[in-house]
Write a protein that holds these residues in place. Structure first.
Motif, PDB file in Angstrom:
ATOM      1  N   ASN A 232       0.733  -1.210   0.086  1.00 57.53           N
ATOM      2  CA  ASN A 232       0.076   0.076   0.103  1.00 57.53           C
ATOM      3  C   ASN A 232       0.886   1.061   0.039  1.00 57.53           C
ATOM      4  OD1 ASN A 232      -2.225  -1.594   0.263  1.00 57.53           O
ATOM      5  ND2 ASN A 232      -2.990  -1.176   2.185  1.00 57.53           N
ATOM      6  N   CYS A 235       1.997   1.608  -3.585  1.00 58.27           N
ATOM      7  CA  CYS A 235       0.932   2.254  -4.247  1.00 58.27           C
ATOM      8  C   CYS A 235       0.646   3.875  -3.905  1.00 58.27           C
ATOM      9  CB  CYS A 235      -0.521   1.721  -3.985  1.00 58.27           C
ATOM     10  SG  CYS A 235      -0.600  -0.146  -4.439  1.00 58.27           S
ATOM     11  N   LYS A 239       1.121   6.871  -7.000  1.00 58.21           N
ATOM     12  CA  LYS A 239       0.378   7.737  -7.317  1.00 58.21           C
ATOM     13  C   LYS A 239       0.710   9.087  -7.135  1.00 58.21           C
ATOM     14  CE  LYS A 239      -3.611   4.731  -6.086  1.00 58.21           C
ATOM     15  NZ  LYS A 239      -4.865   4.731  -5.272  1.00 58.21           N
ATOM     16  N   TRP A 250       7.874  -2.001  -3.470  1.00 60.50           N
ATOM     17  CA  TRP A 250       7.574  -3.251  -4.071  1.00 60.50           C
ATOM     18  C   TRP A 250       8.532  -4.236  -4.093  1.00 60.50           C
ATOM     19  CZ3 TRP A 250       4.250  -0.058  -8.471  1.00 60.50           C
ATOM     20  CH2 TRP A 250       2.985   0.325  -7.803  1.00 60.50           C
ATOM     21  N   GLY A 264       3.210  -4.774 -10.210  1.00 58.27           N
ATOM     22  CA  GLY A 264       3.471  -3.401 -10.068  1.00 58.27           C
ATOM     23  C   GLY A 264       4.872  -3.043 -10.813  1.00 58.27           C
TER      24      GLY A 264
END
Length: 312
Positions: A232, A235, A239, A250, A264
């Motif tokens: 998370n 992510c 973004k 990741w 990802g």
């Protein structure tokens, strides 16, 4: 006359000293608005330091940028392996990341993989595979949880928080009470509590949305080895356009067996934002982690499904 000359010289020295003190005072007054960071050795405005950092001597004082960089370094160094608590208490293999491939036991507050549950069912045992306690109904389970809380079990505190947040086991939904229990469990080091708090503050469904709090709890969980929290964070950075930091997150979670993290990294590679070596390293680490999670019993349990195992 000699005495008069000495007195004049003394007065002159005192006058010079007073002037020097006044100028020093002015310099110190001006320097109060600028401080030097002991890490980057830059002279920065006083507002560039937290109150705690401002109070420190120059050699250990850190500006906000250096503090953030240090925190980021710690965040990337910690949580690169899963903790021992993530191991199945029976087979001692790391638990599958898919929650449907394991079950949480209220009697002993342990999560057991479906492979070990299947093995006990084959032997005709329907009790808890770990502590051998009979499977409780909802009312009995709630009593068990409260008993464990009375003994100071952090996982029981976190579990009861979940029951209040979702209104389970006959409890009226009470998000405020659930948050209190989550916070208490988080203070005791339960990474699941940090992760749950992060999700709640990130989504803002039952609580006021607070991205800063969500990130703080995700970071605490990730440093404890929570793979989903690490994903998370990646992510969030992705973004925000911070693809380099997203890739770092990741890479860690992919090498712990997280499928979405590997996907990802693949997307970053195809977009030219990650190197071929990055993707190859993540792929090798992911395959190694998946192999470590596998066993014949788990493979059989996954093929059968949890519903079939429960009805055996």
């Amino acid at each position: 006359n000699i005495a008069g000359v000495k007195l004049s010289q003394c007065r002159l020295e005192w006058a010079n000293l007073a002037t020097d003190n006044e100028s020093c005072g002015k310099r110190s007054l001006n320097s109060d608005n600028m401080k030097i960071c002991g890490a980057c050795v830059r002279e920065l405005p006083d507002g560039s330091y937290s109150e705690e950092q401002r109070a420190r001597r120059q050699s250990i004082r850190r500006c906000e940028e250096c503090v953030a960089a240090g925190n980021q370094l710690v965040l990337m160094k910690k949580g690169r392996t899963r903790p021992e608590e993530d191991d199945c208490p029976i087979c001692q293999l790391p638990l599958p990341l898919d929650m449907m491939e394991s079950s949480f036991r209220m009697c002993c507050m342990k999560r057991v993989c479906n492979g070990c549950t299947l093995a006990t069912r084959k032997r005709g045992m329907r009790d808890c595979p770990f502590c051998r306690a009979p499977t409780p109904d909802e009312s009995q389970a709630l009593v068990m949880i409260r008993k464990r809380i009375d003994r100071g079990d952090p996982m029981a505190i976190c579990n009861l928080g979940a029951k209040y947040c979702f209104g389970l086991y006959g409890l009226e939904k009470n998000v405020t009470r659930g948050l209190e229990l989550y916070e208490r469990a988080a203070e005791l080091g339960v990474k699941e509590a940090h992760y749950n708090l992060g999700v709640m503050y990130a989504e803002g469904k039952d609580v006021e949305k607070d991205t800063a709090k969500a990130v703080r709890h995700y970071e605490a969980a990730a440093m404890c080895g929570d793979v989903s929290a690490r994903y998370n964070l990646g992510c969030k950075e992705g973004k925000a356009g911070n693809t380099a930091i997203a890739l770092q997150h990741w890479m860690i979670s992919a090498k712990l067996g997280h499928d979405h993290s590997l996907n990802g990294i693949k997307k970053l590679f195809l977009a030219g934002l990650a190197t071929k070596d990055d993707y190859a390293s993540a792929l090798r680490g992911h395959q190694s982690a998946i192999k470590e999670l596998s066993s014949p019993d788990r493979d059989e349990a996954k093929a059968l499904g949890c519903d079939m195992i429960n009805h055996m």
